[in-house]
Design a protein around this motif. Sequence first.
Motif, short mmCIF file in Angstrom:
data_model
loop_
_atom_site.label_atom_id
_atom_site.label_comp_id
_atom_site.label_asym_id
_atom_site.label_seq_id
_atom_site.Cartn_x
_atom_site.Cartn_y
_atom_site.Cartn_z
N LYS A 1 71.52 20.94 12.92
CA LYS A 1 70.53 22.00 12.54
C LYS A 1 69.38 21.98 11.48
O LYS A 1 68.29 22.20 11.78
CB LYS A 1 71.32 23.48 12.30
N PRO A 2 69.78 21.36 10.58
CA PRO A 2 68.92 20.96 9.39
C PRO A 2 68.01 19.85 9.88
O PRO A 2 66.64 19.92 9.10
CB PRO A 2 69.63 20.46 8.18
N ASN A 3 68.04 19.24 10.90
CA ASN A 3 67.00 18.35 11.36
C ASN A 3 66.24 18.71 12.57
O ASN A 3 65.23 17.87 13.12
CB ASN A 3 67.80 16.93 11.97
N ASN A 4 66.50 20.02 12.90
CA ASN A 4 65.55 21.04 13.82
C ASN A 4 65.37 20.20 15.20
O ASN A 4 64.26 20.50 15.83
CB ASN A 4 64.04 20.90 13.18
N TRP A 5 66.46 19.64 15.71
CA TRP A 5 66.17 18.86 17.01
C TRP A 5 65.94 20.01 17.95
O TRP A 5 65.10 19.87 18.99
CB TRP A 5 67.49 18.34 17.49
N HIS A 6 66.35 21.13 17.76
CA HIS A 6 66.56 22.26 18.74
C HIS A 6 64.86 22.61 19.11
O HIS A 6 64.73 23.56 19.88
CB HIS A 6 67.34 23.51 18.13
N MET A 7 63.97 22.48 17.93
CA MET A 7 62.75 22.91 18.03
C MET A 7 62.03 22.21 18.98
O MET A 7 61.10 22.52 19.82
CB MET A 7 61.87 22.83 16.70
N ALA A 8 62.31 20.91 19.35
CA ALA A 8 61.97 20.05 20.43
C ALA A 8 62.81 19.90 21.64
O ALA A 8 62.28 19.90 22.74
CB ALA A 8 61.68 18.42 19.83
N ALA A 9 64.00 20.09 21.52
CA ALA A 9 65.00 20.09 22.64
C ALA A 9 65.69 21.23 22.69
O ALA A 9 67.02 21.01 22.16
CB ALA A 9 65.65 18.52 22.66
N PRO A 10 65.57 22.40 23.15
CA PRO A 10 66.30 23.48 22.84
C PRO A 10 67.39 23.89 23.48
O PRO A 10 68.30 24.64 23.12
CB PRO A 10 65.28 24.69 23.19
N ASN A 11 67.94 23.15 24.66
CA ASN A 11 68.93 23.21 25.52
C ASN A 11 70.02 22.58 24.81
O ASN A 11 70.03 21.33 24.69
CB ASN A 11 68.66 22.91 26.99
N ILE A 12 71.11 23.42 24.61
CA ILE A 12 72.31 22.76 23.85
C ILE A 12 73.56 22.82 24.85
O ILE A 12 74.04 23.55 25.47
CB ILE A 12 72.84 23.69 22.64
N THR A 13 73.86 21.45 25.25
CA THR A 13 74.83 21.27 26.37
C THR A 13 76.34 21.03 25.65
O THR A 13 76.05 19.83 25.00
CB THR A 13 74.51 20.41 27.49
N ASP A 14 77.24 21.50 25.89
CA ASP A 14 78.30 21.34 25.11
C ASP A 14 79.52 20.92 26.30
O ASP A 14 80.06 22.00 26.70
CB ASP A 14 78.94 22.43 24.13
N LEU A 15 79.94 19.70 26.45
CA LEU A 15 80.84 19.39 27.50
C LEU A 15 82.27 19.17 26.99
O LEU A 15 83.20 18.76 27.57
CB LEU A 15 80.43 18.28 28.35
N GLU A 16 82.48 19.40 25.58
CA GLU A 16 83.53 18.73 25.01
C GLU A 16 84.00 17.19 25.26
O GLU A 16 84.96 17.00 25.54
CB GLU A 16 84.48 19.71 25.11
N ASP A 17 82.81 16.62 25.54
CA ASP A 17 83.17 15.06 25.81
C ASP A 17 83.49 14.13 24.71
O ASP A 17 84.27 13.21 24.65
CB ASP A 17 81.97 14.42 26.73
N MET A 18 83.04 14.67 23.50
CA MET A 18 83.31 13.72 22.23
C MET A 18 83.35 14.89 21.06
O MET A 18 82.63 15.65 20.90
CB MET A 18 82.24 12.92 22.15
N PHE A 19 84.19 14.47 20.31
CA PHE A 19 84.44 15.37 19.17
C PHE A 19 84.05 14.56 17.88
O PHE A 19 84.11 13.44 17.70
CB PHE A 19 85.96 15.76 18.88
N ALA A 20 83.60 15.39 16.84
CA ALA A 20 83.04 14.78 15.46
C ALA A 20 84.31 14.52 14.75
O ALA A 20 84.97 15.48 14.72
CB ALA A 20 81.82 15.37 14.93
N VAL A 21 84.39 13.41 13.99
CA VAL A 21 85.79 13.26 13.21
C VAL A 21 85.04 12.73 11.93
O VAL A 21 84.13 11.82 11.79
CB VAL A 21 86.50 12.08 13.78
N HIS A 22 85.51 13.17 10.87
CA HIS A 22 84.97 12.79 9.60
C HIS A 22 86.14 12.12 9.03
O HIS A 22 87.43 12.43 8.90
CB HIS A 22 84.57 14.07 8.64
N VAL A 23 85.95 11.01 8.42
CA VAL A 23 86.99 9.96 7.76
C VAL A 23 86.61 9.80 6.16
O VAL A 23 85.51 9.76 5.79
CB VAL A 23 87.25 8.83 8.24
#
Lengths: 326, 183, 428
Positions: free
Chosen positions: A190-212
Amino acid sequence: ETTLTVATVDAAGTLRNLAGKKLRDILEERGAKVKVRHIEGPVLGNAAQVRDQVAEGSVDVIGTDAAWATPYSNFLKATSYAFIFRDHAHLTSVFESDFMKGLADQIAAEQGVRILGAAILPSRAYFTSVEPRSANDFEGLKIRSPQLDNWLASYKALGANPTPVNWNEVFLALQTGLVDGGHGLPVDVKPNNWHMAAPNITDLEDMFAVHVWMINEGRWQALSEQEQADLQHAVNEVNAWMAESASKQNIEAIAQMLKEGEGSYISHSAAKREAVAALAGAEKVAEFPNAEREKLREMALAAARKMEGQTGWWDEGVLDQIQAVK
Amino acid sequence: MAGSKQPIALQGLKRCLVLLGNVELAVACLLVFAMIAMVAGEVFYRYVLASSLFWVEEGAMIAFIWITFLGAAVAAKAGRHIRIETFSSRLKGPRARLIWAGSAHLIVLLIAILLAFYSYGYVAIQSRTLTVSLPFNVPRSWMFAWPLFFGMCSIAATQFYYLMDIVVQKRRAADAGTPLLEV
Amino acid sequence: MSIGFIFLFLLIFVLLEIPVGFSLIGASLLFLLFDGTFSPGVVASRMPPGLESFPFLALPLFVFVGAVLSSGGIARRIFDFANCMVGHTRGGLGHVNVLASIIFAGMSGVAQADAAGLGRIEIEEMKRAGYPERFSAAITAASSVIGPIVPPSVIMVVYAVLANVPLSSLFLAGILPGLLMGGSLMVAIAVMARLGTYEFPLQPRKSAGERWQAFVKAAPALSAPALLIAGLLTGVATPTELGALTAVYAIVLGFVQGELTLRRLWDCAVQTVLTTGVLAFLIAAAAPFLWSLAMGDMVSWFASQIEGLSDNPLLFLLTVNIILLVAGALIETTVILLIVVPVLGPAMVLMGIDPIHSAMVIIVNLLVGALTPPFGVLLFVMMDITKMTLGQMTRAILPFYIPLLCVLLLMTLFPALSTAVPGWVVGR
Ligand code: NA
Ligand code: NA
């Protein structure tokens, strides 16, 4: 008294940046002997470079995406590869398993870097200008990829065309058509504004974000038992907070981006579509057919099986081992 | 020519360094062409063959870092590194100037030796992680520690030559410490 | 040990005339040694990774492009073309000088290349036509500043990496100020012609046929900047990739026109290696220095200091301008960038100044500084070509500071001059 230098690399105001501050505050509130000096932003270098500084001992702790730990272990490569995990709960159990604890000891001994713990965050989503509704729509799609082999392999397995682009340049690359899509955690995007250029958000739960959180092993061993316990406690508390606030903020971030952009939220999960629709309106969500997602999943897993046992990839049998975790 | 007044050992060192400088320059020039070919080739692949060469970014980066440190070594031999002139033009007499220049060469010599020493120490740590996209994986030390180590060793040798040239010829030669290479 | 000492060490090394790169390394080594918190070895571990940024590869690529294009006789064709277009006006070759610099700027990334390569031809031709030498030298130096403002630009590559700004945005941001800079210099020449400051000889107007011929001869060269800017506007490739594509184009063009030989091509690579060995090495040397500043919380300290100083971003930007103009006259541009940008950049963002806007103001400012005595490097290039003294050179260039500083002031006051073009591309 010990002061640890902790770097979180991401810009001020991001989830990771706040987590770094929180780690410092928790230890201070407990009156722990171990203290944290939190270095904000990318001033010490990018994530891979700061990770190397942790290995060298010039920075004590890094909090970053688990992707940057993958070069330390072929097993960890599987954690940033499409469709390896059934769902969020499955990934969580794998990270809490005894196997993972043994792996942390092994990496600490071999690489001098200890993984202190992980926060399992929501799934990444594809940000595209086109609206994918079938497996075929991924064919030839130019997707921005970080410079890591498991990511490149993962996107290729889906039929896409991974293109390495610097995270900072992704928005412009999307804008000008150098890439067709980016893949990232919506709160991070969101802070990087990708959605202003590529507005469709596809969530397939194919990969999860993990923080270590990773600490220099020499530094860790030099801490007293009490200090180790305090630090571990604080890390666990921050991780719980991160997982919770990420999942809470993620849907809000998606809804907000849908309101600002012209695209839709596309997912196979009815529950998620409902949650987004409640915030952004029913006309903003669309279904990705389960059968099409299944096709993508099979393509990814077939490619993963092929790589199993090859040099530089996970050992024979690892995929079954992961699947066996309940 | 001042060169003829140099002792044999110093002349030998000079010849070696000039040869080394030319080899460094040649290798770096070839890397420049390789870099152009790689990056332009990636665009060709993307638009003409509709696929991408993802090893280019890392390959070009390794070339660039080697060009930088080889180039820094050549620049030292050619006397091209940027410095800000402060007192040298105001110094009276050749002797004072030689001492002034000599101490600057000595300081750079010490810095280069220290850096060579420290960079060698990072080879093992950086070798733990590998490049990810190249057709054959290379330890990251070949991208970081080795080019720095090599560049600093070469610069240390160059500074040692300049310093010796000044020390040996202090009275006679007005051109003591003149750059080794003209490029 | 207070982080402030690292600046003291740096100053001592610089005053001892240690090359700036080694001064930066030496200052970091000494600081870490005395401070004791970290091993001085950090210096070795931070230097090479300081270069690991894809946009950086554009630096050697555009240096190479500039070298190939100016060795292939292209500067001459550009000059002839500009001469056919505006040579007949009053102060004609002055206008030609500026126009040629604008076109040349579209291929070359450093001001010195413009001043030394194209500048030699310009001064020669103006002398032959009977122009006063002082005027020729002054306008050649002043117009060479346009080189790194119009893309490509080596200084922008350095800035983009240091400040984490997209290089393509920075390149696009330079187009308008570069044209404005050229326009204001032309206005100054016209005013000087009217006021009779100099005695300008008149040249006959060229026929349409001659113009066409000059255009045809210059067309392949003119298409290089056109292709680059089109590439940036449409985004078919990153600036780094455009650098490589332009390099291939320049090589092919040079050989087709028969003006490039293998020997010359090799010399271009040699120039590229030397420039990279100096500039990129400086950047690598700055990495541990900046790392130490970050560890010493220097950036947040500085941000909090200026927060207290002024709530007015405009006033702040004007103050920065004055300080940088002085610094730019004393110290090499890249060196100032390396030390100033990482500290000043975040502070400016905190004050709500657009990062592209502040970047362009800082860059143009430092370039004007490179034109200012006592140490302005562009003046020295001109003095070398014309054998004039610094005093003569300074007096001759004095009137041209008016248009240059006016443009800088306009850019400071109106962010849109910098942000409009990248904004337009991004907002499509
Ligand atoms: Na000019
Ligand atoms: Na330019």
